[in-house]
Every structure is written in C-alpha cells, then in structure tokens.
Write an enzyme that holds these catalytic residues in place. Structure first.
Site, PDB file in Angstrom:
ATOM      1  N   ALA A   1       0.813  -1.216   0.000  1.00 22.13           N
ATOM      2  CA  ALA A   1       0.000   0.000   0.000  1.00 22.13           C
ATOM      3  C   ALA A   1       0.848   1.268   0.000  1.00 22.13           C
ATOM      4  CB  ALA A   1      -0.904   0.007   1.233  1.00 22.13           C
ATOM      5  N   SER A   2       2.120   1.130   0.379  1.00 26.04           N
ATOM      6  CA  SER A   2       2.959   2.308   0.648  1.00 26.04           C
ATOM      7  C   SER A   2       3.385   3.028  -0.624  1.00 26.04           C
ATOM      8  CB  SER A   2       4.195   1.846   1.425  1.00 26.04           C
ATOM      9  OG  SER A   2       5.260   2.760   1.274  1.00 26.04           O
ATOM     10  N   THR A   3       3.172   4.331  -0.624  1.00 26.88           N
ATOM     11  CA  THR A   3       3.430   5.133  -1.824  1.00 26.88           C
ATOM     12  C   THR A   3       4.922   5.206  -2.179  1.00 26.88           C
ATOM     13  OG1 THR A   3       3.365   7.099  -0.411  1.00 26.88           O
ATOM     14  CG2 THR A   3       1.368   6.542  -1.611  1.00 26.88           C
TER      15      THR A   3
END
EC number: 5.99.1.4
Lengths: 208, 208
Positions: free
Chosen positions: A11-13
C-alpha cells in the site's frame, strides 16, 4: 552474495519508486536484494494508534506527499497514476509474494506496485494479482492456493512480528547485513553504500 | 536576486544540517536565502493533535531519527552532540532572528543551531542567545529588547500563521518563488534546482 533486505508494504506510496529502483542500485554494488513483505497496518496501529494511513489521518501531510511522490517519480522516469484507493489492501499480494519461488518475487512485486501506482488497479482483486503472477511465468491458481496455506499466512505474520521487533515503523525499510536500518526511498542509496562499506557513527540521543 | 525561502523551527533536528548547508547550495545556484522562523508547536498541535515532538510521541521513530541524524551529520562533516533537552524552546531565538537586521540572520541562526546540536547548550537561556547575537557583531541587550517588542512578537505569530496557511507541517520547509513547497533536509537540493528551473509535474491524488 552479500545482500540488503528490502522490507515493504504494497500500500505504501514511496515504496513504489524504491521497489522499482532497488535492484539496479544493489546490482551495481554487487549486492542481492532479499524481499521481505510485511503488513504496515499492525505497526501503525500498535506504535501510533493509527487506523488509517498517516497521509489520510493528517491531510496536510497527505496533500504534500502526493505532490512530492509525483516529483520523485518524474525524476526517476516512473509512470504514476492516482491509485484506485488509498491505502490499498495488500494482504493477498503479500502472501502471494511468499508463495512464489524467490527468483520470481522481484518481477511480481514490481508488477503489483505498477498495478497500484501506474495503472490505477485494485491490487486486492484476485484477477489483478493473478495477472501479476502470470506476468512472471507462474500459474496463478497454484500460487494463490499456496498463498492461502497456513504456512504462508504464518510466514507473513512472522515477518510483521520481526519488523516490529527490529524497530521498523514504515515502508520501505532497508537493512544492511550488520543490522543497520534505513527508512524511506530517500535512504536507498545510503543503505546500499552502507552494506558495501559500513561506517563508524557516534550514536546520540539515547539519554534524552 | 532570486531566492528560496527557508522556513525553520530551532528545536527541529533535521533543520540543523539544512541550516548549515543551505547558503552554500543556494549561492552555488546564484540564489539568496530568505530565512523565515516560525513555531512548529502550534502546527503540530492543530494538524496532528500533538503536544510534544513526534519523535518523542512515537519512540520507535525517535530512536531511528537520532541514529539517522548522526549518519546525516557524519556525511556532511557536521559536529553533533546530544541536545540538553529535546525538543528545546526556540521562542526567544526565533524572536531574536527577526529583531536582527537581515544581513546578520544567517550567522545568528547557524550559531543557535550549533548551540543546540553541536554544543549541547540550552537555547532558551538568554545567556546562550546573547552569545549568538554577539557572535554576529550585534549588541545583545538591544536586540533582545527589540525581540520582546509587540511588533516582533506579532511578526513571529504572522510567520506561524502564514506557514499553516501555506501547508507547512514540519521543519525545515523550503519554498521556491513559484510557491512549490519542499519538506526536509533531504529535499534541499531539489528545492534549489526547482528555483533555478521549475518543472511541469502532473499532480495526482487529489480525488482519493
């Protein structure tokens, strides 16, 4: 071969540009990459009481992050689209990472990050994950079955527990072989350099 | 001369290396630095509900930050000592920055950051601030009197209000002349490069 560990949550940008860059940087330094998926949600909850991404919980930080991510990706020549949802649920993709043989993981991980951040796809959808598995030459049904096994579930839980134990608080996080920890896409070059030539650093702050 | 704005809080750890580096980088690009002191406390409270530094509120982040700061300072050849207190109260020093003529501010600001992070001094102490004022050739008593005036107090409050209005959420923050914002010591080079040659970036994330 010496290696750096790449700890990540799908999920981490900022983990997107890091995942797309790490192999090239590591390889140029003669290093392997050991991919370590974990779930960031339990860390953010236990360490900061968060039930959402800090970029949603603190809108002024979120607004900046999207602009900064766009600049970072432009600088690296990486495509970027607004994700279908933020944060996305990366549980299935994380389990499938562990269900794949090690040699296939890098390609799969980059495919999932591209689905999330370059194609605007929902990475929690089995069809999207299946497409990424097939893109690295594996059978989606077989890998998903293994991903749902107790052994794979336990391995991902163990990774998340190990991340907490080692002081991880965000994604991406890199570890050199001596245990030195680096957080964030901005520290990828430093992590690789450290693995090649660790430094003597006087630590401070312990008694404050 | 074109310039970049350097927004800072004296308590902020990563603002120390940024303050020590910014003039050299800006000057090499033909830019001035406009120093903008503000108080980070009101921002952290209004935006995140914090009543302490996030590095104290989330110990696992604090532990990493001190180690990372040590690495950053070692890389830049900057001395570093455990501060006398963290975070320190930078109110008096921020007001004295504004009470000094613009030409004297850079030297004073670097002196205060050095007191905080290289000498382990209490920067809330009038004696320490006086030493920094005198180090740039000014009369401490006269500057402190001006620092305590309603006009100076109002100017610092206005800076803090402007920081909130413009989307600042941490220190250091840099603005290019077109309003582009960059956060953190890690983005100093990018901010300078942007001021010299702004880019067209496709923004994303607005509708999530």
């Amino acid at each position: 071969m010496a290696a750096i560990e790449f700890w990540f949550e799908f999920a981490s940008t900022y983990s997107y540009p890091a995942a797309m860059r790490v192999e090239k940087l590591a390889s140029a330094a003669g290093l392997d990459v050991v991919w370590k998926p974990f779930l960031l949600g339990p860390l953010l909850h236990s360490q900061q009481g968060l039930t959402d991404s800090p970029f949603n919980a603190v809108p002024v930080k979120g607004k900046y992050m999207w602009r900064d991510l766009a600049r970072v990706c432009a600088k690296e020549g990486l495509p970027l689209e607004t994700p279908a949802r933020f944060p996305q649920n990366g549980l299935l993709a994380a389990r499938c990472t562990l269900a794949l043989p090690e040699a296939a993981r890098a390609g799969f991980i980059k495919a999932i990050y591209s689905e999330n951040f370059a194609r605007g796809a929902l990475i929690s959808e089995p069809d999207v994950v299946a497409r990424a598995i097939e893109s690295v030459g594996h059978d989606a049904e077989a890998i998903m079955a293994r991903a749902g096994s107790d052994a794979t579930k336990a391995e991902l839980k163990a990774n998340t527990g190990e991340a907490i134990h080692r002081g991880v608080f965000g994604s991406p996080t890199f570890f050199a072989g001596d245990g030195e920890m680096f957080w964030g896409n901005d520290r990828l070059e430093d992590a690789v350099a450290w693995q090649v030539a660790p430094q003597e650093i006087m630590s401070i702050g312990g008694t404050i």
